[in-house]
Write a protein that holds these residues in place. Structure first.
Motif, PDB file in Angstrom:
ATOM      1  N   PHE A 287      54.833  63.729  34.558  1.00 40.07           N
ATOM      2  CA  PHE A 287      54.759  62.827  33.792  1.00 40.07           C
ATOM      3  C   PHE A 287      54.998  61.435  34.679  1.00 40.07           C
ATOM      4  O   PHE A 287      53.980  60.413  33.787  1.00 40.07           O
ATOM      5  CB  PHE A 287      56.186  62.967  32.450  1.00 40.07           C
ATOM      6  N   PRO A 288      55.479  60.999  35.749  1.00 40.34           N
ATOM      7  CA  PRO A 288      54.909  60.448  36.499  1.00 40.34           C
ATOM      8  C   PRO A 288      53.974  60.916  36.737  1.00 40.34           C
ATOM      9  O   PRO A 288      53.592  59.443  37.121  1.00 40.34           O
ATOM     10  CB  PRO A 288      56.403  60.635  37.529  1.00 40.34           C
TER      11      PRO A 288
ATOM     12  N   LYS B 246      60.276  60.722  31.655  1.00 40.35           N
ATOM     13  CA  LYS B 246      60.976  61.454  31.656  1.00 40.35           C
ATOM     14  C   LYS B 246      62.349  61.446  31.447  1.00 40.35           C
ATOM     15  O   LYS B 246      63.006  62.892  30.789  1.00 40.35           O
ATOM     16  CB  LYS B 246      60.526  62.517  33.262  1.00 40.35           C
ATOM     17  N   ASP B 247      63.199  61.029  31.607  1.00 45.17           N
ATOM     18  CA  ASP B 247      64.464  61.381  31.957  1.00 45.17           C
ATOM     19  C   ASP B 247      64.993  60.973  30.270  1.00 45.17           C
ATOM     20  O   ASP B 247      65.690  61.927  29.776  1.00 45.17           O
ATOM     21  CB  ASP B 247      65.741  60.341  32.754  1.00 45.17           C
TER      22      ASP B 247
ATOM     23  N   PHE C  87      55.320  62.640  27.144  1.00 45.87           N
ATOM     24  CA  PHE C  87      54.205  62.419  27.310  1.00 45.87           C
ATOM     25  C   PHE C  87      53.582  61.212  26.580  1.00 45.87           C
ATOM     26  O   PHE C  87      52.933  60.746  27.218  1.00 45.87           O
ATOM     27  CB  PHE C  87      53.127  63.260  26.716  1.00 45.87           C
ATOM     28  N   LEU C  88      54.201  60.562  25.107  1.00 48.59           N
ATOM     29  CA  LEU C  88      54.073  59.338  24.866  1.00 48.59           C
ATOM     30  C   LEU C  88      54.316  58.450  25.703  1.00 48.59           C
ATOM     31  O   LEU C  88      53.521  57.409  26.262  1.00 48.59           O
ATOM     32  CB  LEU C  88      54.050  60.121  23.936  1.00 48.59           C
TER      33      LEU C  88
ATOM     34  N   LEU D 235      61.871  48.311  31.577  1.00 47.39           N
ATOM     35  CA  LEU D 235      62.669  47.478  31.234  1.00 47.39           C
ATOM     36  C   LEU D 235      62.508  47.493  29.666  1.00 47.39           C
ATOM     37  O   LEU D 235      63.184  48.166  28.239  1.00 47.39           O
ATOM     38  CB  LEU D 235      62.729  45.751  30.546  1.00 47.39           C
ATOM     39  N   LEU D 236      60.519  47.653  28.890  1.00 45.89           N
ATOM     40  CA  LEU D 236      60.244  47.857  28.290  1.00 45.89           C
ATOM     41  C   LEU D 236      60.797  49.457  27.238  1.00 45.89           C
ATOM     42  O   LEU D 236      60.204  50.047  26.431  1.00 45.89           O
ATOM     43  CB  LEU D 236      57.997  48.032  27.981  1.00 45.89           C
ATOM     44  N   ILE D 237      60.435  50.729  28.215  1.00 49.30           N
ATOM     45  CA  ILE D 237      60.240  51.635  27.941  1.00 49.30           C
ATOM     46  C   ILE D 237      61.951  52.473  27.590  1.00 49.30           C
ATOM     47  O   ILE D 237      61.627  52.851  27.026  1.00 49.30           O
ATOM     48  CB  ILE D 237      59.753  52.771  29.575  1.00 49.30           C
ATOM     49  N   ASN D 238      62.840  51.695  28.399  1.00 53.70           N
ATOM     50  CA  ASN D 238      64.241  51.841  28.956  1.00 53.70           C
ATOM     51  C   ASN D 238      64.138  51.662  27.029  1.00 53.70           C
ATOM     52  O   ASN D 238      65.339  52.193  26.171  1.00 53.70           O
ATOM     53  CB  ASN D 238      64.711  51.689  29.543  1.00 53.70           C
ATOM     54  N   TYR D 239      64.164  50.220  26.136  1.00 58.67           N
ATOM     55  CA  TYR D 239      64.592  49.139  25.555  1.00 58.67           C
ATOM     56  C   TYR D 239      63.751  49.503  23.852  1.00 58.67           C
ATOM     57  O   TYR D 239      64.464  48.896  23.713  1.00 58.67           O
ATOM     58  CB  TYR D 239      65.404  48.287  26.009  1.00 58.67           C
TER      59      TYR D 239
END
Length: 366
Positions: free
Chosen positions: A77-78, A105-106, A111-112, A157-161
């Motif tokens: 994934f990374p 991943k975490d 994948f998305l 920030l976008l991925i996490n929130y």
């Protein structure tokens, strides 16, 4: 405009996939070796930490190998995120996309989430580079400081929130749905994956099915991969076989392509079927779709399990229920060959006659 954007996105995603696949293959094959080795000792859970202290040195080694394979798989994934970012904004986006892919991943967005991380990091870094202008004396700060720091902040920030949680829920729901499939539902899923793989022979639909199936290996879901790996090799084998069984229905160029197609099929390259699909798409694609769907569904329905992203013959004997796996490939291949021959119609009598006439005339003049 929309077509251009779609084409660019496809290019960036395929770049990431091309860099990810070697990691997936390396990790999954090493894990498969460990698990097949463990099966010789009656061990079905060689990954269990209890085997790390086992007195048998071989079992300890197999346990370690499974862990090494897991490390490689964990990087997929990374890596796909990093190289999607790289495709968009060159090396500036590698660090932000790597961090975003690891975060995806975490938090379980899979994948998305990794795809989104690569795209966000790439375009964020590109925009920062283009629109943040500093005086000439301080211009060097942009690529070495502002781009990696701001690019990483925007991405995480976008991925996490914003994006990560919906994708994580979607990924979790997909895994639960696939794990819950049994009987006819699982066979239908395998048929759909097989049909997608056989549809455009290495194109975006094929890649979407194969890559998703490989990504699910990390979650211990093997049926999609089993169907995909069977389906990859059926079109080139089937079309190559068709040129052997019905030589007079194919011109000289396609007969030669058939020989290459057989070899490419055996080593797991579905693109061997492309010359036939380009020459007669309406006669070839229905055959490859039906044959690949049938082969994938049969393999899963008969209980075969392919735990590695390997379609070539060199990996067949590591598969659970490998005789049934090979039987599924054979049946799918025969379906493709039979339908292709049937759809092509009459033999190329005229072409062969022209070739003979040309030869006779040349011989007479000599």
């Amino acid at each position: 405009m929309v077509k251009k954007i779609g084409s660019e996105l496809k290019k960036h995603v395929l770049t990431g996939i091309s860099y990810m696949i070697p990691l997936v293959i390396a990790g999954a094959v090493i894990m498969a070796i460990a698990r097949v080795g463990g099966s010789f000792y009656g061990i079905t859970d060689i990954w269990d930490s209890n085997y790390a202290e086992n007195s048998n040195g071989i079992i300890k080694l197999l346990h370690s190998l499974d862990g090494f394979g897991g490390i490689a798989l964990g990087l997929m994934f990374p890596v796909i995120a990093a190289f999607i970012g790289y495709s968009i904004a060159d090396k500036l986006a590698i660090a932000p996309a790597l961090v975003g892919g690891l975060l995806a991943k975490d938090i379980g967005s899979g994948f998305l989430g990794a795809l989104a991380a690569g795209l966000i990091a790439g375009y964020a870094c590109l925009l920062i580079k283009k629109h943040i202008k500093l005086p000439k004396a301080a211009a060097s700060i942009v690529p070495v400081f502002l781009v990696p720091v701001l690019g990483t902040l925007i991405t995480v920030l976008l991925i996490n929130y914003v994006i990560g949680i919906p994708f994580a829920n979607l990924n979790f729901g997909l895994e639960n749905w696939l794990n819950g499939l049994s009987g006819s539902n699982q066979i239908l899923m395998a048929a759909i994956i097989g049909a997608m793989v056989g549809f455009d022979l290495g194109g975006p639909v094929n890649k979407a099915a194969v890559t998703t199936a490989m990504a699910l290996l990390a979650s211990g879901i093997y049926a999609p991969n089993t169907a995909a790996q069977v389906a990859i090799i059926i079109p080139p084998l089937g079309l190559g076989l068709a040129t052997v069984l019905a030589k007079r229905k194919y011109n000289t160029e396609l007969r030669e392509a058939g020989k290459s197609s057989l070899v490419m099929g055996l080593v797991g390259i579905s693109e061997g079927a492309i010359p036939f699909a380009v020459e007669s798409p309406l006669k070839v694609i229905p055959a490859t779709v039906l044959g690949s769907a049938a082969g994938g569904a049969l393999a899963v329905g008969l209980g075969s399990i392919n735990q590695a992203p390997i379609s070539g013959f060199y990996g067949w004997f590591t598969i659970i229920q490998w005789p049934l796996y090979i039987l599924s490939i054979l049946i799918g291949t025969l379906i493709v060959a039979g339908l292709s021959i049937l759809l092509r119609g009459n033999p190329l009598v005229v072409e062969d006659k022209v070739e003979e006439d040309d030869f006779d005339e040349a011989e007479w003049e000599a």
